[in-house]
Design a protein around this motif. Structure first.
Motif, mmCIF file in Angstrom:
data_model
loop_
_atom_site.group_PDB
_atom_site.id
_atom_site.type_symbol
_atom_site.label_atom_id
_atom_site.label_comp_id
_atom_site.label_asym_id
_atom_site.label_seq_id
_atom_site.Cartn_x
_atom_site.Cartn_y
_atom_site.Cartn_z
ATOM 1 N N LEU A 103 25.469 58.769 18.824
ATOM 2 C CA LEU A 103 25.776 58.538 20.251
ATOM 3 C C LEU A 103 26.963 59.903 20.588
ATOM 4 C CD1 LEU A 103 26.717 56.914 22.566
ATOM 5 C CD2 LEU A 103 28.515 55.859 20.961
ATOM 6 N N THR A 104 27.596 60.337 19.860
ATOM 7 C CA THR A 104 28.010 61.403 19.797
ATOM 8 C C THR A 104 27.294 62.841 20.329
ATOM 9 O OG1 THR A 104 29.726 61.576 17.822
ATOM 10 C CG2 THR A 104 29.321 63.719 18.414
ATOM 11 N N MET A 105 26.424 63.363 19.911
ATOM 12 C CA MET A 105 25.447 63.679 20.514
ATOM 13 C C MET A 105 25.231 63.537 21.391
ATOM 14 S SD MET A 105 25.655 66.288 18.654
ATOM 15 C CE MET A 105 24.597 67.612 19.370
ATOM 16 N N ILE A 106 24.336 62.600 22.294
ATOM 17 C CA ILE A 106 24.155 61.698 23.756
ATOM 18 C C ILE A 106 25.348 62.054 24.878
ATOM 19 C CG2 ILE A 106 23.821 59.363 24.534
ATOM 20 C CD1 ILE A 106 22.677 58.930 21.823
ATOM 21 N N VAL A 107 26.537 62.034 24.195
ATOM 22 C CA VAL A 107 27.342 62.106 24.730
ATOM 23 C C VAL A 107 27.334 63.517 24.981
ATOM 24 C CG1 VAL A 107 29.709 61.969 24.510
ATOM 25 C CG2 VAL A 107 29.126 60.121 24.287
ATOM 26 N N ILE A 108 27.521 64.868 24.222
ATOM 27 C CA ILE A 108 27.468 66.423 24.953
ATOM 28 C C ILE A 108 26.762 67.023 25.850
ATOM 29 C CG2 ILE A 108 27.265 68.067 23.655
ATOM 30 C CD1 ILE A 108 29.393 66.928 21.095
ATOM 31 N N SER A 109 25.692 66.116 25.078
ATOM 32 C CA SER A 109 23.982 66.286 25.931
ATOM 33 C C SER A 109 24.168 65.415 27.056
ATOM 34 C CB SER A 109 22.962 65.790 24.775
ATOM 35 O OG SER A 109 22.767 66.332 23.664
ATOM 36 N N LEU A 110 24.512 64.559 27.524
ATOM 37 C CA LEU A 110 24.902 64.006 29.093
ATOM 38 C C LEU A 110 25.346 64.579 29.830
ATOM 39 C CD1 LEU A 110 25.039 60.544 28.925
ATOM 40 C CD2 LEU A 110 23.407 61.575 29.242
ATOM 41 N N VAL A 111 27.403 65.076 29.019
ATOM 42 C CA VAL A 111 28.393 65.989 29.795
ATOM 43 C C VAL A 111 27.741 67.214 30.177
ATOM 44 C CG1 VAL A 111 30.510 66.775 29.796
ATOM 45 C CG2 VAL A 111 29.562 64.287 29.034
ATOM 46 N N ILE A 112 26.961 67.845 29.623
ATOM 47 C CA ILE A 112 26.706 69.156 29.599
ATOM 48 C C ILE A 112 25.457 69.890 30.285
ATOM 49 C CG2 ILE A 112 26.219 71.575 27.903
ATOM 50 C CD1 ILE A 112 28.221 71.434 26.201
ATOM 51 N N GLY A 113 26.306 70.392 30.984
ATOM 52 C CA GLY A 113 24.550 70.637 32.089
ATOM 53 C C GLY A 113 24.838 71.963 32.550
ATOM 54 N N MET A 114 24.149 72.171 34.084
ATOM 55 C CA MET A 114 24.416 73.925 34.662
ATOM 56 C C MET A 114 25.562 74.613 35.076
ATOM 57 S SD MET A 114 21.870 74.015 33.444
ATOM 58 C CE MET A 114 21.605 76.322 33.930
ATOM 59 N N GLY A 115 26.526 72.900 35.522
ATOM 60 C CA GLY A 115 27.681 73.242 36.382
ATOM 61 C C GLY A 115 28.823 74.606 35.833
ATOM 62 N N ILE A 116 28.910 74.765 34.232
ATOM 63 C CA ILE A 116 30.150 75.029 33.614
ATOM 64 C C ILE A 116 28.986 76.419 33.951
ATOM 65 C CG2 ILE A 116 29.161 75.192 31.617
ATOM 66 C CD1 ILE A 116 32.598 74.530 31.929
ATOM 67 N N PHE A 117 28.154 76.818 34.638
ATOM 68 C CA PHE A 117 28.161 77.780 34.644
ATOM 69 C C PHE A 117 28.394 78.794 36.146
ATOM 70 C CE2 PHE A 117 25.123 76.650 30.598
ATOM 71 C CZ PHE A 117 25.443 77.240 30.339
ATOM 72 N N ALA A 118 28.564 77.641 36.504
ATOM 73 C CA ALA A 118 29.408 78.228 38.011
ATOM 74 C C ALA A 118 30.541 77.741 38.587
ATOM 75 C CB ALA A 118 27.492 77.272 39.100
ATOM 76 N N THR A 119 31.126 76.001 38.347
ATOM 77 C CA THR A 119 32.022 75.634 39.000
ATOM 78 C C THR A 119 33.026 76.472 39.192
ATOM 79 O OG1 THR A 119 31.826 74.114 37.138
ATOM 80 C CG2 THR A 119 30.984 72.979 39.186
ATOM 81 N N PRO A 120 33.712 76.808 37.388
ATOM 82 C CA PRO A 120 34.945 77.774 36.961
ATOM 83 C C PRO A 120 35.637 78.858 38.392
ATOM 84 C CG PRO A 120 33.679 77.702 35.187
ATOM 85 C CD PRO A 120 33.022 76.966 36.395
ATOM 86 N N SER A 121 34.316 78.988 39.330
ATOM 87 C CA SER A 121 34.621 80.106 40.367
ATOM 88 C C SER A 121 35.226 79.055 41.525
ATOM 89 C CB SER A 121 33.570 80.813 40.557
ATOM 90 O OG SER A 121 33.726 81.878 41.689
ATOM 91 N N ASP A 122 34.091 78.025 41.452
ATOM 92 C CA ASP A 122 35.349 77.871 42.841
ATOM 93 C C ASP A 122 36.761 76.601 41.992
ATOM 94 O OD1 ASP A 122 34.058 75.810 45.645
ATOM 95 O OD2 ASP A 122 34.828 74.016 43.910
ATOM 96 N N VAL A 123 36.582 76.316 40.986
ATOM 97 C CA VAL A 123 37.754 75.500 41.168
ATOM 98 C C VAL A 123 39.009 76.966 40.888
ATOM 99 C CG1 VAL A 123 38.893 74.315 38.385
ATOM 100 C CG2 VAL A 123 37.185 74.303 38.548
ATOM 101 N N ALA A 124 39.005 77.884 40.569
ATOM 102 C CA ALA A 124 39.413 79.208 40.884
ATOM 103 C C ALA A 124 39.967 78.809 41.921
ATOM 104 C CB ALA A 124 38.516 79.809 39.802
ATOM 105 N N ASN A 125 38.921 79.102 43.198
ATOM 106 C CA ASN A 125 39.360 79.527 44.465
ATOM 107 C C ASN A 125 40.012 78.284 45.316
ATOM 108 O OD1 ASN A 125 38.040 81.430 45.930
ATOM 109 N ND2 ASN A 125 36.066 80.220 44.931
ATOM 110 N N LYS A 126 40.124 76.906 44.680
ATOM 111 C CA LYS A 126 40.421 76.092 45.270
ATOM 112 C C LYS A 126 41.927 75.756 44.344
ATOM 113 C CE LYS A 126 37.364 73.786 47.902
ATOM 114 N NZ LYS A 126 36.773 74.591 47.545
#
Length: 444
Positions: A12-35
């Protein structure tokens, strides 16, 4: 037939990690910084978002334990509310899934367009060309019946975690001198800046809600679910904070605000121009893999709805040779392309995706209060129950409605956006009652 628990704590631990880590972390920090507009709001949003996601994961785990039915959110909404509400919410989540896939496709376009398009086409129009063409190619491939294996997805999550670790090592690049870039301050109040920062943060942490599907599958659920979910989400929080610190250390908040293709930029610090190009290509291929999996999986939701008689029978029609839901897949692809045709910026797409998701997920979390009353007979039988109830689900629900309100406020800049979102919900109700009325007249 009852579900027999087979998954242990590590599974279940690996399932949770796999479900959460997607492609967003490679782009969204830029949007978060702007906001965010400053360091404290930026990192505060990532920490708070992780804790809220932990509350959500624990809440959905109990929902899954109390109501372990195939069909996920549709069955839960139908049981706790009304079939019409269930269809409306799931109909909108289907649209949201298409928008989410489109958003990830835009991430891929940001990484690859510097190498595919001339300088004068590296704009919104060029982004649309790349994303729509990529989706169209995947449509043709899937139409022929080619499938992605689960092994490929396992390799993909290992690759993504490895890339995060690699990016984090840039903080040890001793001979790199960070370029000072002016910070664009946030607009509006601190509360608004924090709320809008959470839009991209919640998108990046998304996926934990699928723990609803595993509540009845865990061995010694009462002990293993909270420990596995907590360890999984904390692992993700540490990874996300580490990569964001690396981004901040090298680029600063000002640099983050102006760098959409973050992963390639960071690895380029270590390996130069060659590393930048290779990383951009690998991210783009990872995006294609994500889109491809969703093209395969989402039409299955239509199939389930058509089986229940709330979508026309054509949605469950399968080609006997290729096992492809040709109409269902075509509908999903058409939704993605239509969305991409009108929206070409990742940050704008996020508003639509998260407006739908925050409403849908918060209403799903409210179901835990109804389920506890309807399933009192399960108390004390060994199923997982939230330790700090009702605090855990309440934190999740209030946080998501806080983000919903902030998104709705931003829609005043584009009133049509709010109307489109509300019309999507109304259309879901119309389709439900039209389909049920048609089904009733056919049986009379």
């Amino acid at each position: 037939m009852s579900i027999k628990p087979k998954l242990n704590r590590f599974d279940l631990t690996m399932i949770v990690i796999s479900l959460v880590i997607g492609m967003g972390i490679f782009a969204t920090p830029s949007d978060v910084a702007n906001k965010a507009g400053n360091v404290y709001i930026f990192f505060g949003a990532w920490i708070f978002g992780g804790l809220v996601s932990l509350c959500g994961a624990l809440t959905f785990a109990e929902i899954g334990a109390r109501f372990p039915a195939t069909g996920g959110f549709y069955k839960v909404f139908s049981y706790c509310y009304h079939p019409a509400i269930a269809f409306m919410i799931n109909w909108v989540l289907v649209i949201s899934n298409a928008a989410s896939v489109a958003a990830v496709a835009l991430i891929g376009a940001d990484y690859i367009k510097p190498f595919l398009l001339p300088a004068n086409m590296q704009n919104d129009f060029g982004t649309k060309i790349i994303t729509i063409t990529s989706v169209a190619i995947l449509y043709v491939i899937n139409f022929l019946g080619i499938k992605m294996s689960a092994r490929t997805q396992s390799v993909l999550i290992i690759f993504k975690m490895s890339m995060i670790v690699l990016i984090c090592t840039t903080v040890f690049k001793s001979n790199y001198v960070p370029v000072e870039t002016a910070i664009v301050p946030h607009s509006g109040s601190l509360i608004t800046a924090f709320g809008l920062s959470l839009v991209a943060v919640f998108f990046t942490y998304g996926g934990y809600q699928q723990t609803i599907n595993f509540g009845g599958d865990i061995i010694n659920a009462k002990t293993n679910i909270p420990k596995a979910v907590t360890f999984g989400i904390i692992t993700v929080i540490i990874l996300y904070l580490s990569i964001n610190y690396a981004y901040f250390h090298i680029l600063g908040i000002g640099g983050l605000q102006k760098t959409p293709a973050l992963a390639a930029k960071m690895i380029g610090v270590i390996f130069g121009a060659t590393g930048y190009k290779i990383t951009s290509i690998m991210i783009f291929l990872s995006v294609l893999a994500y889109v491809n999996v969703n093209v395969l999986a989402n039409p299955r939701v239509y199939y389930a709805m058509a089986e229940d008689g709330i979508l026309p029978p054509i949605f469950k029609k399968v080609n006997p040779k290729t096992q492809v839901q040709e109409f269902g897949m075509s509908f999903f692809i058409a939704a993605i392309i239509i969305i991409l045709f009108f929206v070409a910026k990742f940050s704008e797409m996020l508003k639509y995706v998260m407006f739908f998701d925050t409403i849908g997920l918060s209403m799903a979390a409210v179901a835990i209060f109804l389920l506890r009353k309807k399933t009192k007979h399960l108390d004390g039988t060994g199923i997982y129950t939230i330790k700090w109830f009702p605090l855990v689900p309440v934190i999740f629900i209030i946080s998501y409605w806080f983000v919903t309100i902030n998104i709705f406020i931003t829609f005043r800049e584009n009133p049509y956006a709010a109307l489109i979102c509300l019309a999507a919900y109304a259309l879901g109700l119309v389709i439900y009652y039209a389909c049920t009325w048609n089904k009733k007249t056919q049986t009379e």
